[in-house]
Design an enzyme around this catalytic site. Sequence first.
Site, short mmCIF file in Angstrom:
data_model
loop_
_atom_site.label_atom_id
_atom_site.label_comp_id
_atom_site.label_asym_id
_atom_site.label_seq_id
_atom_site.Cartn_x
_atom_site.Cartn_y
_atom_site.Cartn_z
N GLY A 42 0.83 -1.21 0.00
CA GLY A 42 0.00 0.00 0.00
C GLY A 42 0.86 1.26 0.00
O GLY A 42 0.65 2.17 -0.81
N ASN A 183 -0.03 -10.69 -10.90
CA ASN A 183 0.96 -11.36 -11.75
C ASN A 183 0.45 -12.77 -12.07
O ASN A 183 -0.66 -13.15 -11.67
CB ASN A 183 2.36 -11.36 -11.10
CG ASN A 183 2.40 -12.14 -9.80
OD1 ASN A 183 1.58 -13.03 -9.56
ND2 ASN A 183 3.35 -11.83 -8.94
N THR A 221 0.44 -8.78 -15.08
CA THR A 221 1.83 -8.38 -15.37
C THR A 221 2.66 -9.64 -15.62
O THR A 221 2.54 -10.64 -14.90
CB THR A 221 2.42 -7.55 -14.22
OG1 THR A 221 2.28 -8.29 -12.99
CG2 THR A 221 1.69 -6.22 -14.07
N ASP A 253 4.15 -2.69 -7.50
CA ASP A 253 3.51 -1.56 -6.81
C ASP A 253 3.66 -0.28 -7.63
O ASP A 253 2.74 0.54 -7.70
CB ASP A 253 4.12 -1.36 -5.42
CG ASP A 253 3.97 -2.60 -4.56
OD1 ASP A 253 2.96 -3.31 -4.73
OD2 ASP A 253 4.86 -2.88 -3.74
N GLY A 288 15.51 -1.12 -3.64
CA GLY A 288 14.40 -0.81 -2.73
C GLY A 288 13.08 -0.76 -3.46
O GLY A 288 13.01 -0.90 -4.69
N SER A 292 12.53 3.34 -5.20
CA SER A 292 12.85 3.16 -6.62
C SER A 292 11.77 3.75 -7.54
O SER A 292 11.85 3.61 -8.76
CB SER A 292 13.03 1.67 -6.94
OG SER A 292 11.80 1.01 -6.80
#
Length: 303
Positions: A42, A183, A221, A253, A288, A292
């Site tokens: 989140g 995914n 994805t 995310d 990270g 990122s």
Amino acid sequence: MSSPIIVFGSINMDLVVYSDKQPAKGETILGNSFETFQGGKGANQAVAISKLGCPVSLIGKVGDDVFGDELLESLNSEQVDTSLVERHEGPSGVAFIYVFEETSENQIIVISGSNEQVKSNQIPDKELSATDVLISQLEIPPSEIEDLFIRAKKSGIYRILNTAPALKISKNLIHETDLLVMNESELENLTEQTIERQNTDSIGQAIKGLNLSTTQSIAVTLGSKGVYVYANQKGHFIDGHKVEPVDTTGSGDCFIGALASQYLESNDLLDSVNFANKAAALSVMKRGASSSMPTLKEVVNFQ
Ligand code: RIB
């Protein structure tokens, strides 16, 4: 608070170990480095949205420990509105993340902590009805997500559910979602069907088993291969971007946050998936999860 996008989700402290390779069962190896990052699906999605220049509110819980202080500080410094993030008496969520640098793949174990205590009634109706897009994931109680999605429907809010991690969820929660994002292994879990990896026919067949309504869409994805989108009862394949990955943690995310922020602009799902596909490719080139997430300028100038 009154933001066009609300993320109802988890907040974790990520404890990340980098090593060349994965140890065999029972083996001890020496790693390369250790870092801590603000994470949680989140929180990462909220940071991705904020980095792209869109106001966003995060609804969740952190613990009353030192991680809770650090997580709130870090989210505030990323301009994420945390006015409805509550403190819970107990530990914050933590994620133990192992990144294997030879392949840049990872393994993650989450200890939920305060995320288990997140409640849909943390959002008053007034704030909820003022939003356009609501996003959630499965690191907080699914029954609370379902309750919030039902409330959000009354205000015509676009509801995005990231079905990660792969848990069993009710048919009604699927029914109460406008866009599902997942995914391939999460699709297998949801449909209880084995799919042939990166095979769009096989993915399309599995999606049929979900019996989505004509207004519901799904984005699957496929890692570096790209994304499969099923919308308006048609399947579309969007090619991935070739980049040198360093750490793929949080790329899913980033994809979701970028998709939501672009959807707010264009109201066009395929355009939003294209944009999100670029953002996610950029995110794997840095270490990270939240750390990122790319800026709008970086995404617009990419390839
Ligand atoms: O999606 C990546 C995230 O999963 C990490 O930040 C970790 O906290 C887990 O929630």
